[in-house]
Design a protein around this motif. Structure first.
Motif, PDB file in Angstrom:
ATOM      1  N   UNK A 186       3.855   4.873  -2.465  1.00 12.76           N
ATOM      2  CA  UNK A 186       3.589   3.834  -3.450  1.00 12.76           C
ATOM      3  C   UNK A 186       2.953   2.644  -2.744  1.00 12.76           C
ATOM      4  N   UNK A 187       1.806   2.240  -3.231  1.00 17.95           N
ATOM      5  CA  UNK A 187       1.042   1.160  -2.612  1.00 17.95           C
ATOM      6  C   UNK A 187       1.409  -0.164  -3.264  1.00 17.95           C
ATOM      7  N   UNK A 188       1.726  -1.127  -2.428  1.00 12.26           N
ATOM      8  CA  UNK A 188       1.974  -2.488  -2.917  1.00 12.26           C
ATOM      9  C   UNK A 188       0.771  -3.327  -2.527  1.00 12.26           C
ATOM     10  N   UNK A 189       0.013  -3.766  -3.535  1.00 13.56           N
ATOM     11  CA  UNK A 189      -1.155  -4.593  -3.251  1.00 13.56           C
ATOM     12  C   UNK A 189      -0.815  -6.058  -3.467  1.00 13.56           C
ATOM     13  N   UNK A 190      -1.392  -6.949  -2.686  1.00 15.62           N
ATOM     14  CA  UNK A 190      -2.358  -6.680  -1.632  1.00 15.62           C
ATOM     15  C   UNK A 190      -1.725  -6.059  -0.384  1.00 15.62           C
ATOM     16  N   UNK A 191      -0.478  -6.444  -0.068  1.00 15.62           N
ATOM     17  CA  UNK A 191       0.236  -5.877   1.080  1.00 15.62           C
ATOM     18  C   UNK A 191       1.723  -6.183   0.883  1.00 15.62           C
ATOM     19  N   UNK A 192       2.594  -5.374   1.455  1.00 19.86           N
ATOM     20  CA  UNK A 192       4.024  -5.658   1.319  1.00 19.86           C
ATOM     21  C   UNK A 192       4.360  -7.088   1.741  1.00 19.86           C
ATOM     22  N   UNK A 193       5.078  -7.774   0.875  1.00 21.60           N
ATOM     23  CA  UNK A 193       5.492  -9.147   1.163  1.00 21.60           C
ATOM     24  C   UNK A 193       4.506 -10.214   0.721  1.00 21.60           C
ATOM     25  N   UNK A 194       3.366  -9.804   0.164  1.00 21.75           N
ATOM     26  CA  UNK A 194       2.340 -10.767  -0.250  1.00 21.75           C
ATOM     27  C   UNK A 194       1.953 -10.536  -1.706  1.00 21.75           C
ATOM     28  N   UNK A 195       1.687 -11.632  -2.391  1.00 23.43           N
ATOM     29  CA  UNK A 195       1.261 -11.572  -3.789  1.00 23.43           C
ATOM     30  C   UNK A 195      -0.160 -12.089  -3.897  1.00 23.43           C
ATOM     31  N   UNK A 196      -0.847 -11.675  -4.948  1.00 21.59           N
ATOM     32  CA  UNK A 196      -2.243 -12.057  -5.158  1.00 21.59           C
ATOM     33  C   UNK A 196      -2.431 -13.565  -5.303  1.00 21.59           C
ATOM     34  N   UNK A 197      -1.421 -14.262  -5.777  1.00 19.31           N
ATOM     35  CA  UNK A 197      -1.573 -15.702  -5.993  1.00 19.31           C
ATOM     36  C   UNK A 197      -1.198 -16.537  -4.774  1.00 19.31           C
ATOM     37  N   UNK A 198      -0.904 -15.889  -3.647  1.00 17.55           N
ATOM     38  CA  UNK A 198      -0.544 -16.623  -2.433  1.00 17.55           C
ATOM     39  C   UNK A 198      -0.969 -15.799  -1.216  1.00 17.55           C
ATOM     40  N   UNK A 199      -2.264 -15.835  -0.926  1.00 19.62           N
ATOM     41  CA  UNK A 199      -2.812 -14.985   0.126  1.00 19.62           C
ATOM     42  C   UNK A 199      -2.938 -15.663   1.492  1.00 19.62           C
ATOM     43  N   UNK A 200      -2.665 -16.948   1.563  1.00 18.11           N
ATOM     44  CA  UNK A 200      -2.823 -17.673   2.831  1.00 18.11           C
ATOM     45  C   UNK A 200      -2.054 -17.042   3.978  1.00 18.11           C
ATOM     46  N   UNK A 201      -0.823 -16.633   3.725  1.00 13.06           N
ATOM     47  CA  UNK A 201      -0.012 -15.997   4.766  1.00 13.06           C
ATOM     48  C   UNK A 201      -0.600 -14.666   5.216  1.00 13.06           C
ATOM     49  N   UNK A 202      -1.167 -13.928   4.265  1.00 10.40           N
ATOM     50  CA  UNK A 202      -1.810 -12.656   4.603  1.00 10.40           C
ATOM     51  C   UNK A 202      -3.009 -12.900   5.513  1.00 10.40           C
ATOM     52  N   UNK A 203      -3.807 -13.908   5.182  1.00  4.90           N
ATOM     53  CA  UNK A 203      -4.962 -14.231   6.029  1.00  4.90           C
ATOM     54  C   UNK A 203      -4.507 -14.577   7.445  1.00  4.90           C
ATOM     55  N   UNK A 204      -3.403 -15.312   7.548  1.00  4.57           N
ATOM     56  CA  UNK A 204      -2.883 -15.673   8.872  1.00  4.57           C
ATOM     57  C   UNK A 204      -2.507 -14.432   9.670  1.00  4.57           C
ATOM     58  N   UNK A 205      -1.990 -13.402   8.989  1.00  2.00           N
ATOM     59  CA  UNK A 205      -1.671 -12.163   9.713  1.00  2.00           C
ATOM     60  C   UNK A 205      -2.945 -11.497  10.221  1.00  2.00           C
ATOM     61  N   UNK A 206      -4.021 -11.578   9.449  1.00  2.00           N
ATOM     62  CA  UNK A 206      -5.307 -11.022   9.904  1.00  2.00           C
ATOM     63  C   UNK A 206      -5.767 -11.753  11.164  1.00  2.00           C
ATOM     64  N   UNK A 207      -5.706 -13.098  11.127  1.00  2.00           N
ATOM     65  CA  UNK A 207      -6.163 -13.897  12.271  1.00  2.00           C
ATOM     66  C   UNK A 207      -5.320 -13.605  13.516  1.00  2.00           C
TER      67      UNK A 207
END
Length: 171
Positions: free
Chosen positions: A70-91
């Motif tokens: 089961x895929x959780x988008x955008x990623x586990x622990x992240x929601x579409x309305x708050x992507x800043x933390x996800x971007x930080x993981x990319x960096x």
């Protein structure tokens, strides 16, 4: 938004925009990859790290669904309305790599996306609700997810890179 008549047109857009995007890194010195400039959202390393993160997620969503996960988008622990933390993981994940290494990884991921698109039939690519991970209230077909996470940012982020180079006198 742009429309594609078939997968060949989508693949050409991916390849063309990726090559133009990648070329922007040719004259960025390694020792300046992390410099932030006024009026530019991301450093060159952050710019490509963002691309690496999204293209990896796109491929991961498809891979996981094929495995029955089961895929959780955008990623586990992240929601579409708050992507800043996800971007930080990319960096954080990609930022310590050299630009050369980042570019190699992105090239490989883009090739993987192209290979994946080549395997999809028209219905899977252009008809909504063909993948669980792509089924949202907006009912986007898979091609749109690919466009939003590959073609569009390759095009848009080239502008940011050119602006960054202008600010640094690299261009």
């Amino acid at each position: 938004m742009i429309q594609y008549k078939d997968k060949t047109e989508l693949i050409e857009a991916i390849k063309e925009n990726y090559l133009l995007y990648d070329k922007e890194f040719n004259d960025i010195p390694e020792n300046e990859k992390d410099l932030l400039k006024p009026g530019v959202d991301k450093s060159p390393s952050q710019n490509i790290s963002y691309q690496l993160g999204w293209t990896r997620l796109l491929l991961q969503w498809e891979s996981d669904e094929k495995k029955g996960i089961t895929v959780q988008t955008p990623a586990p622990g992240y929601k579409w309305n708050n992507l800043g933390g996800l971007y930080e993981t990319f960096y954080k994940e990609y930022g310590a790599l050299s630009l050369h290494q980042q570019r190699e990884i992105l090239k490989n991921q883009v090739n993987e996306i192209v290979e994946w698109v080549e395997t999809l039939d028209y219905e899977t690519l252009f008809v909504p609700e063909q993948r669980k991970w792509a089924t949202t209230p907006a009912k986007w077909p898979v091609w749109k997810w690919i466009h939003i996470n590959a073609v569009a940012p390759f095009k848009n982020f080239r502008t940011q890179l050119r602006k960054w180079k202008k600010e640094t006198g690299t261009e």
